[in-house]
Design an enzyme around this catalytic site. Sequence first.
Site, short mmCIF file in Angstrom:
data_model
loop_
_atom_site.label_atom_id
_atom_site.label_comp_id
_atom_site.label_asym_id
_atom_site.label_seq_id
_atom_site.Cartn_x
_atom_site.Cartn_y
_atom_site.Cartn_z
N HIS A 117 0.84 -1.20 0.00
CA HIS A 117 0.00 0.00 0.00
C HIS A 117 0.87 1.24 0.00
O HIS A 117 2.08 1.17 0.22
CB HIS A 117 -0.91 0.03 1.24
CG HIS A 117 -0.14 0.19 2.52
ND1 HIS A 117 0.63 -0.81 3.07
CD2 HIS A 117 0.01 1.26 3.34
CE1 HIS A 117 1.21 -0.39 4.17
NE2 HIS A 117 0.85 0.87 4.36
N ASP A 119 0.64 4.94 2.01
CA ASP A 119 -0.13 5.47 3.15
C ASP A 119 -1.16 6.51 2.71
O ASP A 119 -0.82 7.50 2.06
CB ASP A 119 0.81 6.11 4.18
CG ASP A 119 1.68 5.07 4.88
OD1 ASP A 119 1.29 3.89 4.93
OD2 ASP A 119 2.76 5.45 5.39
N HIS A 265 4.74 0.22 0.21
CA HIS A 265 5.49 -0.59 1.16
C HIS A 265 4.61 -1.70 1.72
O HIS A 265 3.37 -1.67 1.61
CB HIS A 265 6.09 0.26 2.28
CG HIS A 265 5.11 1.08 3.04
ND1 HIS A 265 4.57 2.25 2.55
CD2 HIS A 265 4.55 0.91 4.27
CE1 HIS A 265 3.74 2.76 3.43
NE2 HIS A 265 3.70 1.96 4.49
N ARG A 280 5.18 6.43 14.28
CA ARG A 280 5.22 6.96 12.91
C ARG A 280 4.65 8.37 12.84
O ARG A 280 3.60 8.64 13.43
CB ARG A 280 4.41 6.04 11.98
CG ARG A 280 4.68 6.27 10.52
CD ARG A 280 3.75 5.45 9.65
NE ARG A 280 2.46 6.12 9.50
CZ ARG A 280 1.40 5.58 8.89
NH1 ARG A 280 1.45 4.37 8.37
NH2 ARG A 280 0.27 6.26 8.81
C1 SIN Z 1 3.09 1.24 7.71
O1 SIN Z 1 3.23 2.44 7.78
O2 SIN Z 1 2.39 0.74 6.85
C2 SIN Z 1 3.85 0.35 8.68
C3 SIN Z 1 5.22 0.09 8.19
C4 SIN Z 1 5.98 -0.84 9.08
O3 SIN Z 1 5.48 -1.22 10.16
O4 SIN Z 1 7.10 -1.20 8.74
#
Ligand code: SIN
Length: 290
Positions: A117, A119, A265, A280
């Site tokens: 996906h 974000d 990612h 995050r």
């Molecule tokens: C995400 O922002 O999708 C999570 C990425 C991660 O946990 O590495």
Amino acid sequence: MEQYELDAIESIVTRQQGPYETITVDTLTPVIGAEVSGIDLSKELSDTQVAEVRKAFLQHHVLVFRDQELSDDDHKRFARHFGDLHPVTLPEPGSDPYILEISATKESHVVAGDGWHSDGSADAAPSLGSMLYVTRTPDGGSGGDTLFANMHLAYEALSPAMKTFLDGLTAIHDGMVAWQGHTPPDGYVPPKEEHPVVVRHPETGRKLLYVNPGYTSHIVQLSPVESRALLDMLFDLVARQQKLSCRVRWTPNTLVFWDNRCTQHHAIWDYYPHSRYGRRIAIEGTRPKA
Ligand code: SIN
């Protein structure tokens, strides 16, 4: 590989330019990802340091900073060099409105980001990028890596005929896709937006493929059957072609800064029953444009 695929890779590699004066940049693969060292993100950064991080970010799209001791304020200060902070969707009561906890434990039934996906692509203005600071990695020292794919290369490595077909199409990005059959909390209506299938990076002007299985529900101009077949083919490009992606192996106190405008990612949840924890911050972006 087809000649146009080789040309696409070569054009990405030849656009990358050093040298750097204030940081060291070691690539993860020739097409995506770099480790950045020689910089302490807990300190005030000079204009030159920030400019060099920005240059590395635009060239490599995913930057990995290891062995950083960061408070929330340090994390936010670093993020603010790249734009305003993007508020968390559905923040926990009493939590910092700009910090999303990414946490997986033995009790977790779902883990954030466990699928390809970008974000917030269902937002009208998806975030520019995200900075995830992981402080706890799974016990035993393995698992919990994150894959990142270069969506410029995903587009550029398509055949000329497919590029022509995709240019001009639009797709619906629907926040409900991310809920995967679960019911959102009362009163929360997930965002839904129409974006071009091929967009240009707002800073470099380079084209990229902008559909992802985490949010994209269908292509507006096609029948449901055609749309499903085309999206599955495009999603498979990312899932199956390892040459598009790099793999980040986290160590405690690593911060990764990725560009949501041109990457996807996938946080791999392969470490059950162990735990992983990070925080995050996302940075405000702009509406994707063809
Ligand atoms: C995400 O922002 O999708 C999570 C990425 C991660 O946990 O590495």
